[in-house]
Scaffold this active site. Structure first.
Site, PDB file in Angstrom:
ATOM      1  N   LYS A   1      -8.836  -6.035  11.226  1.00  0.00           N
ATOM      2  CA  LYS A   1      -7.752  -5.395  11.977  1.00  0.00           C
ATOM      3  C   LYS A   1      -7.526  -6.093  13.324  1.00  0.00           C
ATOM      4  O   LYS A   1      -6.392  -6.181  13.809  1.00  0.00           O
ATOM      5  CB  LYS A   1      -8.048  -3.912  12.169  1.00  0.00           C
ATOM      6  CG  LYS A   1      -8.012  -3.105  10.868  1.00  0.00           C
ATOM      7  CD  LYS A   1      -6.671  -3.212  10.170  1.00  0.00           C
ATOM      8  CE  LYS A   1      -6.584  -2.319   8.937  1.00  0.00           C
ATOM      9  NZ  LYS A   1      -5.257  -2.363   8.284  1.00  0.00           N
TER      10      LYS A   1
ATOM     11  N   TYR B   1     -14.070  -4.574   8.330  1.00  0.00           N
ATOM     12  CA  TYR B   1     -12.817  -3.852   8.545  1.00  0.00           C
ATOM     13  C   TYR B   1     -12.328  -4.026   9.982  1.00  0.00           C
ATOM     14  O   TYR B   1     -11.164  -4.348  10.221  1.00  0.00           O
ATOM     15  CB  TYR B   1     -13.007  -2.371   8.231  1.00  0.00           C
ATOM     16  CG  TYR B   1     -11.769  -1.542   8.441  1.00  0.00           C
ATOM     17  CD1 TYR B   1     -10.771  -1.478   7.456  1.00  0.00           C
ATOM     18  CD2 TYR B   1     -11.565  -0.810   9.604  1.00  0.00           C
ATOM     19  CE1 TYR B   1      -9.630  -0.723   7.633  1.00  0.00           C
ATOM     20  CE2 TYR B   1     -10.431  -0.049   9.792  1.00  0.00           C
ATOM     21  CZ  TYR B   1      -9.463  -0.012   8.807  1.00  0.00           C
ATOM     22  OH  TYR B   1      -8.332   0.741   9.003  1.00  0.00           O
ATOM     23  N   ALA B   2     -13.220  -3.818  10.951  1.00  0.00           N
ATOM     24  CA  ALA B   2     -12.840  -3.927  12.353  1.00  0.00           C
ATOM     25  C   ALA B   2     -12.340  -5.333  12.675  1.00  0.00           C
ATOM     26  O   ALA B   2     -11.332  -5.513  13.369  1.00  0.00           O
ATOM     27  CB  ALA B   2     -14.012  -3.555  13.248  1.00  0.00           C
TER      28      ALA B   2
ATOM     29  N   GLY C   1       0.826  -1.206   0.000  1.00  0.00           N
ATOM     30  CA  GLY C   1       0.000   0.000   0.000  1.00  0.00           C
ATOM     31  C   GLY C   1       0.854   1.248   0.000  1.00  0.00           C
ATOM     32  O   GLY C   1       0.489   2.274   0.585  1.00  0.00           O
ATOM     33  N   ALA C   2       1.988   1.168  -0.690  1.00  0.00           N
ATOM     34  CA  ALA C   2       3.023   2.202  -0.557  1.00  0.00           C
ATOM     35  C   ALA C   2       2.670   3.519  -1.217  1.00  0.00           C
ATOM     36  O   ALA C   2       3.250   4.554  -0.865  1.00  0.00           O
ATOM     37  CB  ALA C   2       4.347   1.692  -1.124  1.00  0.00           C
TER      38      ALA C   2
ATOM     39  N   ASN D   1       1.039  -2.696   5.296  1.00  0.00           N
ATOM     40  CA  ASN D   1       0.276  -1.458   5.431  1.00  0.00           C
ATOM     41  C   ASN D   1      -0.996  -1.453   4.578  1.00  0.00           C
ATOM     42  O   ASN D   1      -1.953  -0.764   4.913  1.00  0.00           O
ATOM     43  CB  ASN D   1       1.166  -0.273   5.039  1.00  0.00           C
ATOM     44  CG  ASN D   1       0.375   1.000   4.840  1.00  0.00           C
ATOM     45  OD1 ASN D   1      -0.164   1.574   5.787  1.00  0.00           O
ATOM     46  ND2 ASN D   1       0.285   1.457   3.594  1.00  0.00           N
TER      47      ASN D   1
ATOM     48  N   SER E   1      -5.385  -0.806  13.318  1.00  0.00           N
ATOM     49  CA  SER E   1      -6.269   0.346  13.436  1.00  0.00           C
ATOM     50  C   SER E   1      -6.880   0.334  14.823  1.00  0.00           C
ATOM     51  O   SER E   1      -7.070  -0.734  15.429  1.00  0.00           O
ATOM     52  CB  SER E   1      -7.379   0.282  12.386  1.00  0.00           C
ATOM     53  OG  SER E   1      -8.410   1.211  12.669  1.00  0.00           O
TER      54      SER E   1
END
Length: 246
Positions: A156, A152-153, A12-13, A86, A138
């Site tokens: 992570k 998403y939660a 994800g750079a 990332n 996150s």
């Protein structure tokens, strides 16, 4: 230049956080393999950072593409010394509206790619008895997501679990694994995918009165990658501006 001679792979750079991480590691002396799905953005980042940064393109939702990426990176530079997982995608969908298709896509990018790349980097790190695995989690992992969605939660939270397992297994071999859990970083993912109402509500809830800057995350990555962080492993560094006390 505490990372001179080290090779770092950053996924994800080309995003806001990723580009700041790549720049910080280059500044510290590392050679950075900057991985992104957007070839043009990755190329621009490499051009900006100079000879110490190479662009690589991969779709991290495809497990075979991740394996090819790892093999190509090793062919280019040998063992990866620093792995920064990332890359991630965001969804605002809560429990009732989360589809299985969306769930699988988030898990593939946010979690599965980190597992596959960690597995690929392990042998080289173990052989050198030195390595750094840094996972960008996150604040959502322990908050239930707040404005972020269920998938998403959960992704992570699972990434934190992967960090702990990696740290436990690899500590005797000279390899550390840590995570960073920022809350609401100034980045396209947050600024474009959250509504203005959600952004304003969360900003009001953060005691320091602002969002996190990408360079602050990058500074923390640089520390965790450095030789002086060698006694830290299995740690999740919170970067939430006091939000957890709100």
């Amino acid at each position: 230049m505490e990372l001179t001679g080290k090779t770092a792979l950053v996924t994800g750079a080309a995003g806001g956080i990723g580009s700041a991480i790549a720049a910080a590691l280059v500044q510290a002396g590392a050679h950075v393999l900057a991985v992104d799905r957007d070839a043009d953005s990755a190329a621009r980042l490499a051009q900006t950072l100079g000879a110490s940064c190479e662009a690589m393109v991969a779709d991290l939702s495809d497990a075979e593409a991740v394996r090819v990426l790892a093999h190509t990176a090793e062919a280019k530079r040998g063992a990866i010394d620093i792995l920064v997982n990332n890359a991630g995608i965001l969804s605002p969908n809560k429990l009732a509206t989360t589809t299985l298709e969306e769930w699988h896509r988030l898990m593939a990018i946010n979690l599965d790619a980190a597992l596959l790349l960690t597995q690929a980097a392990m042998p080289g790190m173990i052989a050198k008895r030195w390595g750094r695995v840094i996972n960008i989690a996150s604040y959502a992992w322990k908050s239930g997501g707040l404005t972020a969605g269920t998938a998403y939660a959960v992704s992570k939270a699972a990434l934190v679990g992967l960090t702990y397992s990696t740290a436990r297994e690899l500590a005797p071999k000279g390899v550390t694994a840590n995570a960073i859990a920022p809350a609401y970083v100034v980045s396209p993912m947050i600024m474009e995918q959250l509504s203005e109402e959600d952004r304003n509500r969360q900003l009001a809830a953060i005691p320091v009165g602002r969002l996190c800057e990408p360079e602050e995350v990058a500074h923390t990555v640089r520390f965790l990658a450095s030789p002086l962080s060698g006694f830290m492993t299995g740690v999740v560094i919170d970067m939430n501006g006091g939000l957890q006390f709100g």
